[in-house]
Design an enzyme around this catalytic site. Structure first.
Site, PDB file in Angstrom:
ATOM      1  N   THR A 118      52.066  41.270  37.114  1.00 13.32           N
ATOM      2  CA  THR A 118      51.232  40.276  37.795  1.00 13.32           C
ATOM      3  C   THR A 118      50.460  39.431  36.792  1.00 13.32           C
ATOM      4  OG1 THR A 118      49.188  40.144  39.076  1.00 13.32           O
ATOM      5  CG2 THR A 118      49.576  42.201  37.993  1.00 13.32           C
ATOM      6  N   ASP A 119      50.039  38.237  37.223  1.00 13.24           N
ATOM      7  CA  ASP A 119      49.181  37.405  36.363  1.00 13.24           C
ATOM      8  C   ASP A 119      47.760  37.960  36.290  1.00 13.24           C
ATOM      9  OD1 ASP A 119      48.352  36.774  38.944  1.00 13.24           O
ATOM     10  OD2 ASP A 119      48.475  34.600  38.693  1.00 13.24           O
ATOM     11  N   GLU A 120      47.447  38.951  37.147  1.00 13.74           N
ATOM     12  CA  GLU A 120      46.068  39.459  37.165  1.00 13.74           C
ATOM     13  C   GLU A 120      45.716  40.200  35.880  1.00 13.74           C
ATOM     14  OE1 GLU A 120      44.796  41.032  40.949  1.00 13.74           O
ATOM     15  OE2 GLU A 120      46.355  39.934  41.995  1.00 13.74           O
ATOM     16  N   LYS A 149      48.039  47.772  35.894  1.00 12.14           N
ATOM     17  CA  LYS A 149      49.255  46.992  35.641  1.00 12.14           C
ATOM     18  C   LYS A 149      49.315  46.579  34.166  1.00 12.14           C
ATOM     19  CE  LYS A 149      52.089  45.771  38.045  1.00 12.14           C
ATOM     20  NZ  LYS A 149      53.361  46.405  38.507  1.00 12.14           N
ATOM     21  N   TYR A 199      43.215  47.788  39.711  1.00 13.73           N
ATOM     22  CA  TYR A 199      44.629  47.407  39.892  1.00 13.73           C
ATOM     23  C   TYR A 199      45.149  46.672  38.656  1.00 13.73           C
ATOM     24  CZ  TYR A 199      48.593  44.444  41.243  1.00 13.73           C
ATOM     25  OH  TYR A 199      49.800  43.794  41.263  1.00 13.73           O
TER      26      TYR A 199
HETATM   27  P1  NAD Z   1      54.005  46.590  47.931  1.00 10.71           P
HETATM   28  O1  NAD Z   1      52.717  47.349  47.938  1.00 10.71           O
HETATM   29  O2  NAD Z   1      54.386  45.786  49.132  1.00 10.71           O
HETATM   30  O3  NAD Z   1      55.219  47.607  47.663  1.00 10.71           O
HETATM   31  C1  NAD Z   1      55.145  48.630  46.706  1.00 10.71           C
HETATM   32  C2  NAD Z   1      56.299  49.591  46.974  1.00 10.71           C
HETATM   33  O4  NAD Z   1      56.243  50.631  45.985  1.00 10.71           O
HETATM   34  C3  NAD Z   1      56.227  50.277  48.344  1.00 10.71           C
HETATM   35  O5  NAD Z   1      57.503  50.258  48.951  1.00 10.71           O
HETATM   36  C4  NAD Z   1      55.812  51.702  48.017  1.00 10.71           C
HETATM   37  O6  NAD Z   1      56.308  52.656  48.943  1.00 10.71           O
HETATM   38  C5  NAD Z   1      56.413  51.881  46.637  1.00 10.71           C
HETATM   39  N1  NAD Z   1      55.714  52.907  45.850  1.00 10.71           N
HETATM   40  C6  NAD Z   1      54.374  53.024  45.668  1.00 10.71           C
HETATM   41  N2  NAD Z   1      54.113  54.100  44.892  1.00 10.71           N
HETATM   42  C7  NAD Z   1      55.313  54.650  44.571  1.00 10.71           C
HETATM   43  C8  NAD Z   1      55.697  55.756  43.777  1.00 10.71           C
HETATM   44  N3  NAD Z   1      54.788  56.552  43.182  1.00 10.71           N
HETATM   45  N4  NAD Z   1      57.022  56.039  43.640  1.00 10.71           N
HETATM   46  C9  NAD Z   1      57.953  55.261  44.253  1.00 10.71           C
HETATM   47  N5  NAD Z   1      57.636  54.204  45.037  1.00 10.71           N
HETATM   48  C10 NAD Z   1      56.332  53.904  45.180  1.00 10.71           C
HETATM   49  O7  NAD Z   1      53.955  45.702  46.613  1.00 10.71           O
HETATM   50  P2  NAD Z   1      54.551  44.235  46.336  1.00 10.71           P
HETATM   51  O8  NAD Z   1      53.556  43.228  46.733  1.00 10.71           O
HETATM   52  O9  NAD Z   1      55.924  44.179  46.865  1.00 10.71           O
HETATM   53  O10 NAD Z   1      54.601  44.272  44.735  1.00 10.71           O
HETATM   54  C11 NAD Z   1      55.724  44.803  44.062  1.00 10.71           C
HETATM   55  C12 NAD Z   1      55.483  44.712  42.560  1.00 10.71           C
HETATM   56  O11 NAD Z   1      55.264  43.355  42.187  1.00 10.71           O
HETATM   57  C13 NAD Z   1      54.250  45.488  42.097  1.00 10.71           C
HETATM   58  O12 NAD Z   1      54.557  46.086  40.865  1.00 10.71           O
HETATM   59  C14 NAD Z   1      53.191  44.406  41.923  1.00 10.71           C
HETATM   60  O13 NAD Z   1      52.261  44.768  40.924  1.00 10.71           O
HETATM   61  C15 NAD Z   1      54.039  43.225  41.481  1.00 10.71           C
HETATM   62  N6  NAD Z   1      53.493  41.895  41.836  1.00 10.71           N
HETATM   63  C16 NAD Z   1      53.067  41.626  43.105  1.00 10.71           C
HETATM   64  C17 NAD Z   1      52.596  40.345  43.421  1.00 10.71           C
HETATM   65  C18 NAD Z   1      52.162  39.990  44.813  1.00 10.71           C
HETATM   66  O14 NAD Z   1      51.640  38.888  45.042  1.00 10.71           O
HETATM   67  N7  NAD Z   1      52.360  40.838  45.820  1.00 10.71           N
HETATM   68  C19 NAD Z   1      52.542  39.359  42.427  1.00 10.71           C
HETATM   69  C20 NAD Z   1      52.991  39.683  41.125  1.00 10.71           C
HETATM   70  C21 NAD Z   1      53.468  40.954  40.851  1.00 10.71           C
HETATM   71  P1  TYD Z   2      44.845  39.310  48.055  1.00 12.87           P
HETATM   72  O1  TYD Z   2      45.879  38.837  49.023  1.00 12.87           O
HETATM   73  O2  TYD Z   2      44.266  40.668  48.234  1.00 12.87           O
HETATM   74  O3  TYD Z   2      45.482  39.130  46.604  1.00 12.87           O
HETATM   75  P2  TYD Z   2      44.776  39.279  45.128  1.00 12.87           P
HETATM   76  O4  TYD Z   2      43.438  39.848  45.289  1.00 12.87           O
HETATM   77  O5  TYD Z   2      45.708  40.229  44.456  1.00 12.87           O
HETATM   78  O6  TYD Z   2      44.781  37.904  44.562  1.00 12.87           O
HETATM   79  O7  TYD Z   2      43.636  38.276  48.068  1.00 12.87           O
HETATM   80  C1  TYD Z   2      43.842  36.905  47.805  1.00 12.87           C
HETATM   81  C2  TYD Z   2      42.485  36.232  47.781  1.00 12.87           C
HETATM   82  O8  TYD Z   2      41.928  36.283  49.097  1.00 12.87           O
HETATM   83  C3  TYD Z   2      41.480  36.923  46.877  1.00 12.87           C
HETATM   84  O9  TYD Z   2      40.668  35.927  46.245  1.00 12.87           O
HETATM   85  C4  TYD Z   2      40.645  37.752  47.813  1.00 12.87           C
HETATM   86  C5  TYD Z   2      40.657  36.950  49.099  1.00 12.87           C
HETATM   87  N1  TYD Z   2      40.584  37.726  50.361  1.00 12.87           N
HETATM   88  C6  TYD Z   2      39.633  37.383  51.340  1.00 12.87           C
HETATM   89  O10 TYD Z   2      38.843  36.435  51.183  1.00 12.87           O
HETATM   90  N2  TYD Z   2      39.604  38.117  52.490  1.00 12.87           N
HETATM   91  C7  TYD Z   2      40.442  39.165  52.705  1.00 12.87           C
HETATM   92  O11 TYD Z   2      40.336  39.817  53.788  1.00 12.87           O
HETATM   93  C8  TYD Z   2      41.417  39.494  51.706  1.00 12.87           C
HETATM   94  C9  TYD Z   2      42.364  40.632  51.896  1.00 12.87           C
HETATM   95  C10 TYD Z   2      41.453  38.740  50.546  1.00 12.87           C
END
Ligand code: NAD
Ligand code: TYD
Length: 367
Positions: free
Chosen positions: A147-149, A176, A172
């Site tokens: 992630t960019d975070e 990461k 988090y």
């Molecule tokens: P998500 O929470 O929707 O899915 C995570 C998956 O991992 C789930 O299916 C869960 O069951 C599985 N999991 C969790 N712990 C596990 C373990 N110990 N063993 C096996 N499986 C396990 O997450 P997402 O939003 O799909 O993100 C997927 C990846 O992409 C993550 O690594 C996240 O850091 C990265 N990412 C997410 C975003 C975003 O905006 N959602 C952006 C950039 C990077």
């Molecule tokens: P989120 O979807 O949790 O992603 P991330 O924190 O990983 O960027 O949140 C996106 C943005 O929205 C973040 O600035 C937090 C804000 N947010 C709210 O204002 N209300 C909410 O209920 C949630 C879940 C997030």
């Protein structure tokens, strides 16, 4: 590269993972896709119903911390590529209960790298051979999805890119960041053919409704629920449709160089409050409500602890070197996403029953 590949996807039952698995299964029938997932609250096999019978697909329920289970999968399937997505992924949950993030994101990643290295038999001599040749000759790939975070928080100006110094600020993002360092250490020390990707906020279908966009869609739809905007709603995120992230990951796999990092983003910055208002407008239209109706549900609530102000990505390297481009403009991407949730209220209900409600009530009541 050979046509036939055995590809292990970890976390393939989650939001991004399920889109990646579906894409690989459908677009590459010559590849076998093994989806390994623990099925936490965020993992759901409903996300993959349409491809579960495909001949080139197999699901394994396992924890990435379970060395024996990983050993068995590597032994049976001999994957020559790994997309590692399994993670605890929600910042608010990491603030409430950080240790699960350490277990899965840090320890789990180390465990996966360790077992993978054992089966791929890379060692220190592979690393020095690589250094001599300047490239990895074998075709194996470990795509570490991050992630960019990890880069921390931007002020009003500037963008993150592959050179940005790490400065994670939530449990988090710190977990990461640690996992990114582990993946790079296995590349550097043992010659594992690792590629790291860092992507901005994704949105789209099958996203668990604890994240901003699906949470707001669900609450707007319910009509009587607040739309909880943290602080003043001035925090900025750079939104990318999940399919565009998937195309970036596949491009990194096919065209990326081991040892390299690629950043993906949407060039699409939104203040949270503007995004929530936009969703309200779209939903008013779709639900036949008078303009302004859904926005009445907006409430400014207590801010997130340590809330990062702004994330935004400069994705020029991925565009130049991977030939990657995001394809979806945001307004139409959001409309498609809203349509999906409106047509899949059963899914929304199913994933928000049970333990989700405990989390929701604990997190938002009296906030
Ligand atoms: P998500 O929470 O929707 O899915 C995570 C998956 O991992 C789930 O299916 C869960 O069951 C599985 N999991 C969790 N712990 C596990 C373990 N110990 N063993 C096996 N499986 C396990 O997450 P997402 O939003 O799909 O993100 C997927 C990846 O992409 C993550 O690594 C996240 O850091 C990265 N990412 C997410 C975003 C975003 O905006 N959602 C952006 C950039 C990077
Ligand atoms: P989120 O979807 O949790 O992603 P991330 O924190 O990983 O960027 O949140 C996106 C943005 O929205 C973040 O600035 C937090 C804000 N947010 C709210 O204002 N209300 C909410 O209920 C949630 C879940 C997030």
């Amino acid at each position: 590269m050979n046509d036939r590949r055995n590809i292990l996807v970890t976390g393939g039952a989650g939001f991004i993972g399920s889109h990646l698995v579906r894409h690989l299964v459908k677009q590459y029938p010559e590849y076998k896709i093994i989806n390994l997932d623990k099925l936490t609250y965020a993992g759901n096999l409903e996300n993959l119903r349409d491809i579960e019978e495909a001949e080139n697909y197999r699901f394994v329920k396992a924890d990435i911390n379970d060395a024996d289970a990983l050993d068995a999968v590597f032994g049976a399937e001999a994957p020559d590529a790994v997309f590692h997505l399994a993670a605890e992924s929600h910042v608010d949950r990491s603030i409430e209960a950080p240790l699960a993030f350490i277990d899965t994101n840090i320890r789990g990643t180390a465990n996966l790298l360790h077992i993978c290295r054992k089966h791929w038999q890379t060692d220190a001599s592979t690393a020095s051979l690589q250094a001599e040749k300047g490239a990895v000759e074998n075709e194996k790939r470990f795509i570490h999805v991050s992630t960019d975070e990890v880069f921390g928080s931007l002020g009003d100006q500037g963008l993150f890119d592959e050179e940005t110094r790490y400065d994670p600020r939530s449990p988090y993002s710190a977990s990461k960041a640690a996992s990114d360092h582990l993946a790079r250490a296995w590349q550097h020390t043992y010659g594992m053919p690792v590629i790291v990707t860092n992507c901005s906020n994704n949105y789209g279908s099958y996203q668990f409704p604890e994240k901003l966009i699906p949470l707001m869609i669900r609450n707007i739809l319910k009509g009587d629920q607040q739309l909880p905007v943290y602080g003043q709603g001035l925090n900025v995120r750079d939104w990318l449709l999940v399919d565009d992230h998937v195309s970036g990951l596949v491009a990194a796999f096919h065209n990326g160089k081991p040892g390299e990092t690629y950043c993906f983003g949407g060039d699409n910055e939104w203040k949270n409050i503007d995004l929530v208002k936009k969703l309200c407008e779209i939903m008013d239209d779709k639900l036949g409500r008078a303009r302004g109706t859904s926005a009445q549900q907006i409430r400014f609530v207590k801010d997130r602890a340590g809330h990062d102000l702004r994330y935004a990505i400069d994705a020029q390297k991925a565009k130049d070197e991977l030939n990657w481009m995001p394809s979806q403009d945001f307004e139409s991407g959001l409309r498609l996403t809203v349509d999906w949730y409106l047509s899949n209220t059963d899914w929304l209900e199913a994933v928000t029953s049970g333990s989700y409600l405990d989390y929701y009530n604990r997190h938002y009541t009296n906030r």
